[in-house]
Design an enzyme around this catalytic site. Structure first.
Site, short mmCIF file in Angstrom:
data_model
loop_
_atom_site.label_atom_id
_atom_site.label_comp_id
_atom_site.label_asym_id
_atom_site.label_seq_id
_atom_site.Cartn_x
_atom_site.Cartn_y
_atom_site.Cartn_z
N GLU A 297 -3.02 10.44 3.07
CA GLU A 297 -4.22 10.67 3.87
C GLU A 297 -4.21 12.12 4.33
O GLU A 297 -3.19 12.60 4.84
CB GLU A 297 -4.28 9.73 5.08
N ASP B 20 0.23 5.35 0.60
CA ASP B 20 -0.86 6.17 1.13
C ASP B 20 -0.59 7.67 1.10
O ASP B 20 0.47 8.12 1.54
CB ASP B 20 -1.10 5.84 2.61
N GLU C 296 0.85 -1.20 0.00
CA GLU C 296 0.00 0.00 0.00
C GLU C 296 0.88 1.24 0.00
O GLU C 296 1.93 1.27 0.66
CB GLU C 296 -0.90 -0.02 1.24
#
Length: 279
Positions: A105, A103, A101
């Site tokens: 955010e 990311d 993953e």
């Protein structure tokens, strides 16, 4: 704090050259709304998408295709006003307990206080590689481009074509690197007021709902298409001199957390990838 004139010119030229090479996708053709019902909407013949959050539910979407290496660009305009408690997530991920993953955010805040951009990299199901930043602009007033360059030897996070983080392949010191699991693109807008704003001290103000974020100008560039996949230069080329200077500028003035510097968290020593060269 602002850019110098020379720095601004470099950024503008870089953005202009990048835009000439991009072919933008279509949200109707390239993505599926996965949850949230009519809280997720596509406008303008697939050129604009919005996600909303209310007291009942958030919303999200994912790409129809999986990707293995390349450059992903997406323009976002984040939840305006009092966004405390909300998280807008935009990331790449494979599936399963040993998933990889990458990311972005965006952690909301009360009106007038800055968003926190939270980044992380998961390899073989293990994350805990957080770096966090303030942004040098208000991400709610206009669209800005958030990009991931994913190559076999490194991952580069960029904001408006300015690199903010490089995660290098550290397999030589026993750290797995995401290079074999294709990933889809995901995004979601959801309530995380149990942790997102000052560790959960500030709760979501539902009187301000619905909270809405907007997306446009998705693009994917297969970097292998311009050269041989076996070409070592494609696999290993990192940042040029101006890009390294921009990266240092961001990390000096806007980084607010780096797991590699958190000695309280790692009393026995920082993870092995942290001991490698920064660039």
């Amino acid at each position: 704090m602002g850019f110098s004139n020379g720095f601004s010119m470099i950024v503008l030229v870089s953005l202009a050259l990048s835009s000439l090479a991009m072919v933008y996708g279509n949200f109707n053709q390239d993505f599926d709304i996965t949850w949230g019902g009519n809280r997720a909407k596509v406008f303008e013949q697939g050129q604009l998408l919005s996600l909303s959050l209310d007291r009942v539910s958030g919303s999200g979407f994912e790409s129809k295709k999986e990707y293995l290496f390349g450059r992903i660009d997406m323009q976002l305009k984040l939840v305006a006003g009092n966004s405390a408690g909300t998280v807008t997530a935009y990331y790449l991920s494979s599936q399963g307990p040993t998933h990889d993953e990458i990311d972005f955010e965006f952690l909301g805040n009360i009106t007038g206080e800055p968003y926190i951009l939270h980044t992380n990299v998961f390899t073989q199901g293990k994350g805990n590689r957080e770096q966090q930043f303030y942004l040098w602009f208000d991400p709610t007033r206009n669209f800005h481009t958030y990009s991931i360059i994913w190559k076999p030897q490194h991952i580069i996070f960029l904001v408006d074509n300015t690199p903010i983080r490089v995660f290098k392949n550290a397999e030589s010191v026993g750290v797995p690197f995401p290079k074999s699991q294709p990933m889809k693109i995901y995004s979601s807008l959801w309530n995380a007021d149990d942790w997102a704003t000052r560790g959960g001290l500030i709760k979501t103000d539902w009187s301000k709902a619905p909270f809405t974020a907007y997306y446009r100008n998705f693009s994917y560039k297969d970097l292998r298409a311009t050269t041989s996949f076996s070409d070592s230069a494609w696999q290993t080329t990192e940042l040029d001199g101006p890009s390294r200077r921009r990266l240092r500028w961001v990390q000096k003035y806007f980084m607010i957390y780096n797991y590699c510097s958190d000695l309280k968290r790692f009393p026995q020593g920082v993870p092995p990838e942290c001991r490698q060269s920064r660039f």
